[in-house]
Design a protein around this motif. Structure first.
Motif, PDB file in Angstrom:
ATOM      1  N   PHE A  36       0.929  -1.240  -0.083  1.00 14.49           N
ATOM      2  CA  PHE A  36       0.144   0.012   0.118  1.00 14.49           C
ATOM      3  C   PHE A  36       0.979   1.212  -0.250  1.00 14.49           C
ATOM      4  O   PHE A  36       1.988   1.469   0.838  1.00 14.49           O
ATOM      5  CB  PHE A  36      -0.970  -0.024   1.106  1.00 14.49           C
ATOM      6  N   ILE A  37       0.535   2.204  -0.802  1.00 11.93           N
ATOM      7  CA  ILE A  37       1.399   3.417  -1.035  1.00 11.93           C
ATOM      8  C   ILE A  37       0.627   4.478  -1.093  1.00 11.93           C
ATOM      9  O   ILE A  37      -0.450   4.540  -1.859  1.00 11.93           O
ATOM     10  CB  ILE A  37       2.313   3.327  -2.061  1.00 11.93           C
ATOM     11  N   ALA A  38       0.559   5.499  -0.379  1.00 16.74           N
ATOM     12  CA  ALA A  38      -0.285   6.935  -0.579  1.00 16.74           C
ATOM     13  C   ALA A  38       0.888   8.108  -0.386  1.00 16.74           C
ATOM     14  O   ALA A  38       1.690   8.152   0.411  1.00 16.74           O
ATOM     15  CB  ALA A  38      -1.186   6.753   0.431  1.00 16.74           C
ATOM     16  N   ARG A  65       3.264   0.403   3.273  1.00 16.75           N
ATOM     17  CA  ARG A  65       3.412  -0.846   4.041  1.00 16.75           C
ATOM     18  C   ARG A  65       3.097  -1.852   3.042  1.00 16.75           C
ATOM     19  O   ARG A  65       2.362  -1.916   2.215  1.00 16.75           O
ATOM     20  CB  ARG A  65       2.110  -0.865   5.084  1.00 16.75           C
ATOM     21  N   SER A  66       3.998  -3.013   3.421  1.00 12.03           N
ATOM     22  CA  SER A  66       3.663  -4.445   2.821  1.00 12.03           C
ATOM     23  C   SER A  66       3.169  -5.303   3.574  1.00 12.03           C
ATOM     24  O   SER A  66       3.305  -5.372   4.814  1.00 12.03           O
ATOM     25  CB  SER A  66       5.282  -4.758   2.403  1.00 12.03           C
ATOM     26  N   PHE A  67       2.001  -6.015   2.988  1.00 11.93           N
ATOM     27  CA  PHE A  67       1.283  -6.962   4.120  1.00 11.93           C
ATOM     28  C   PHE A  67       1.485  -8.486   3.009  1.00 11.93           C
ATOM     29  O   PHE A  67       1.521  -8.609   1.884  1.00 11.93           O
ATOM     30  CB  PHE A  67      -0.140  -6.545   3.935  1.00 11.93           C
ATOM     31  N   SER A  68       1.444  -9.201   3.944  1.00 12.20           N
ATOM     32  CA  SER A  68       1.749 -10.773   3.350  1.00 12.20           C
ATOM     33  C   SER A  68       0.443 -11.452   3.015  1.00 12.20           C
ATOM     34  O   SER A  68       0.128 -12.737   2.568  1.00 12.20           O
ATOM     35  CB  SER A  68       2.657 -11.649   4.500  1.00 12.20           C
ATOM     36  N   SER A  69      -0.886 -11.189   3.635  1.00 15.32           N
ATOM     37  CA  SER A  69      -1.938 -11.698   3.296  1.00 15.32           C
ATOM     38  C   SER A  69      -2.805 -10.637   2.334  1.00 15.32           C
ATOM     39  O   SER A  69      -2.769  -9.521   2.409  1.00 15.32           O
ATOM     40  CB  SER A  69      -2.781 -11.643   4.332  1.00 15.32           C
ATOM     41  N   SER A  77       8.277   5.782 -11.611  1.00 19.90           N
ATOM     42  CA  SER A  77       7.255   6.445 -10.913  1.00 19.90           C
ATOM     43  C   SER A  77       7.417   6.641  -9.339  1.00 19.90           C
ATOM     44  O   SER A  77       8.181   5.841  -8.935  1.00 19.90           O
ATOM     45  CB  SER A  77       5.999   5.734 -11.363  1.00 19.90           C
ATOM     46  N   MET A  78       6.499   7.318  -8.769  1.00 16.20           N
ATOM     47  CA  MET A  78       6.489   7.694  -7.371  1.00 16.20           C
ATOM     48  C   MET A  78       5.988   6.123  -6.728  1.00 16.20           C
ATOM     49  O   MET A  78       6.935   5.685  -5.620  1.00 16.20           O
ATOM     50  CB  MET A  78       5.449   8.477  -6.831  1.00 16.20           C
ATOM     51  N   ILE A  79       5.214   5.330  -7.303  1.00 18.50           N
ATOM     52  CA  ILE A  79       4.911   4.133  -6.726  1.00 18.50           C
ATOM     53  C   ILE A  79       6.177   3.154  -6.801  1.00 18.50           C
ATOM     54  O   ILE A  79       6.505   2.541  -5.956  1.00 18.50           O
ATOM     55  CB  ILE A  79       3.896   3.440  -7.518  1.00 18.50           C
ATOM     56  N   ASP A  80       6.736   3.285  -7.933  1.00 14.00           N
ATOM     57  CA  ASP A  80       7.955   2.260  -7.853  1.00 14.00           C
ATOM     58  C   ASP A  80       9.155   2.493  -7.149  1.00 14.00           C
ATOM     59  O   ASP A  80       9.718   1.873  -6.504  1.00 14.00           O
ATOM     60  CB  ASP A  80       8.408   2.644  -9.338  1.00 14.00           C
ATOM     61  N   ARG A  81       9.227   4.012  -6.676  1.00  5.83           N
ATOM     62  CA  ARG A  81      10.478   4.571  -5.961  1.00  5.83           C
ATOM     63  C   ARG A  81       9.979   4.201  -4.489  1.00  5.83           C
ATOM     64  O   ARG A  81      10.833   3.902  -3.752  1.00  5.83           O
ATOM     65  CB  ARG A  81      10.364   6.152  -5.960  1.00  5.83           C
ATOM     66  N   ALA A  82       8.543   4.186  -4.146  1.00  5.19           N
ATOM     67  CA  ALA A  82       8.244   3.942  -2.843  1.00  5.19           C
ATOM     68  C   ALA A  82       8.392   2.364  -2.643  1.00  5.19           C
ATOM     69  O   ALA A  82       8.771   1.988  -1.308  1.00  5.19           O
ATOM     70  CB  ALA A  82       6.840   4.366  -2.561  1.00  5.19           C
ATOM     71  N   CYS A  83       7.783   1.552  -3.381  1.00  5.07           N
ATOM     72  CA  CYS A  83       8.046   0.051  -3.505  1.00  5.07           C
ATOM     73  C   CYS A  83       9.670  -0.346  -3.398  1.00  5.07           C
ATOM     74  O   CYS A  83       9.886  -1.149  -2.520  1.00  5.07           O
ATOM     75  CB  CYS A  83       7.399  -0.598  -4.625  1.00  5.07           C
TER      76      CYS A  83
END
Length: 152
Positions: A66-68, A84-88, A142-148
């Motif tokens: 999840f990225i905001a 945050r990264s979640f395993s489920s 992208s911003m999402i890529d950079r955050a991940c």
């Protein structure tokens, strides 16, 4: 070439709460206590008071991220990105299946006295749009890529 805003991934929350109806939805990072939720909210809002956020869910085979991030980034200072990264995948699939309408971010905390097992602060930040992406559809740089990838 556009100057990149310095980013900090804010990922101190435990889980995610999702709730709402056909008109409005809330995505709530959940903390272990109300104090920590308030402290986290203050830190994010100190940098982005009144900002509108963009949210993305990046789905992998056995997890999701999840990225905001705020739409208005200031390249001259540090900007918080909620991550945050979640395993489920179960809660993501449930939210994705009922999603529609306007979305807001609120910070919450664990509250075992509630049927949902969490409660939320009154303050909120509006979300311009929510994206549901597969990991291979994230645009490089992208911003999402950079955050991940933590290329912050």
């Amino acid at each position: 070439m556009q100057e990149r805003a310095p980013l900090v991934r804010f990922s101190e929350f435990l889980g995610m709460g999702y709730f709402g109806d056909e008109r409005e939805h809330v995505v709530a990072p959940i903390f272990d206590s109300r104090y920590n939720a308030e402290k986290g909210w203050a830190r994010v809002m100190e940098m982005h008071a009144g900002a509108q956020f963009h949210a993305a869910f990046v789905e992998h085979p056995s997890k999701y991220e999840f990225i905001a991030y705020p739409l208005g980034m200031d390249p001259s200072r540090i900007n918080y990105v909620i991550y945050r990264s979640f395993s489920s995948l179960a809660s993501l699939q449930k939210f994705k299946g009922t999603y529609g309408g306007r979305t807001f971010i609120k910070f919450g905390w664990q509250d075992i006295t509630k049927p949902e097992k969490f409660d939320v602060l009154a303050q909120y930040a509006p979300v311009d749009a929510v994206e549901f992406l597969s990991a291979d559809s994230v645009v490089a740089g992208s911003m999402i890529d950079r955050a991940c990838k933590n290329n912050l």
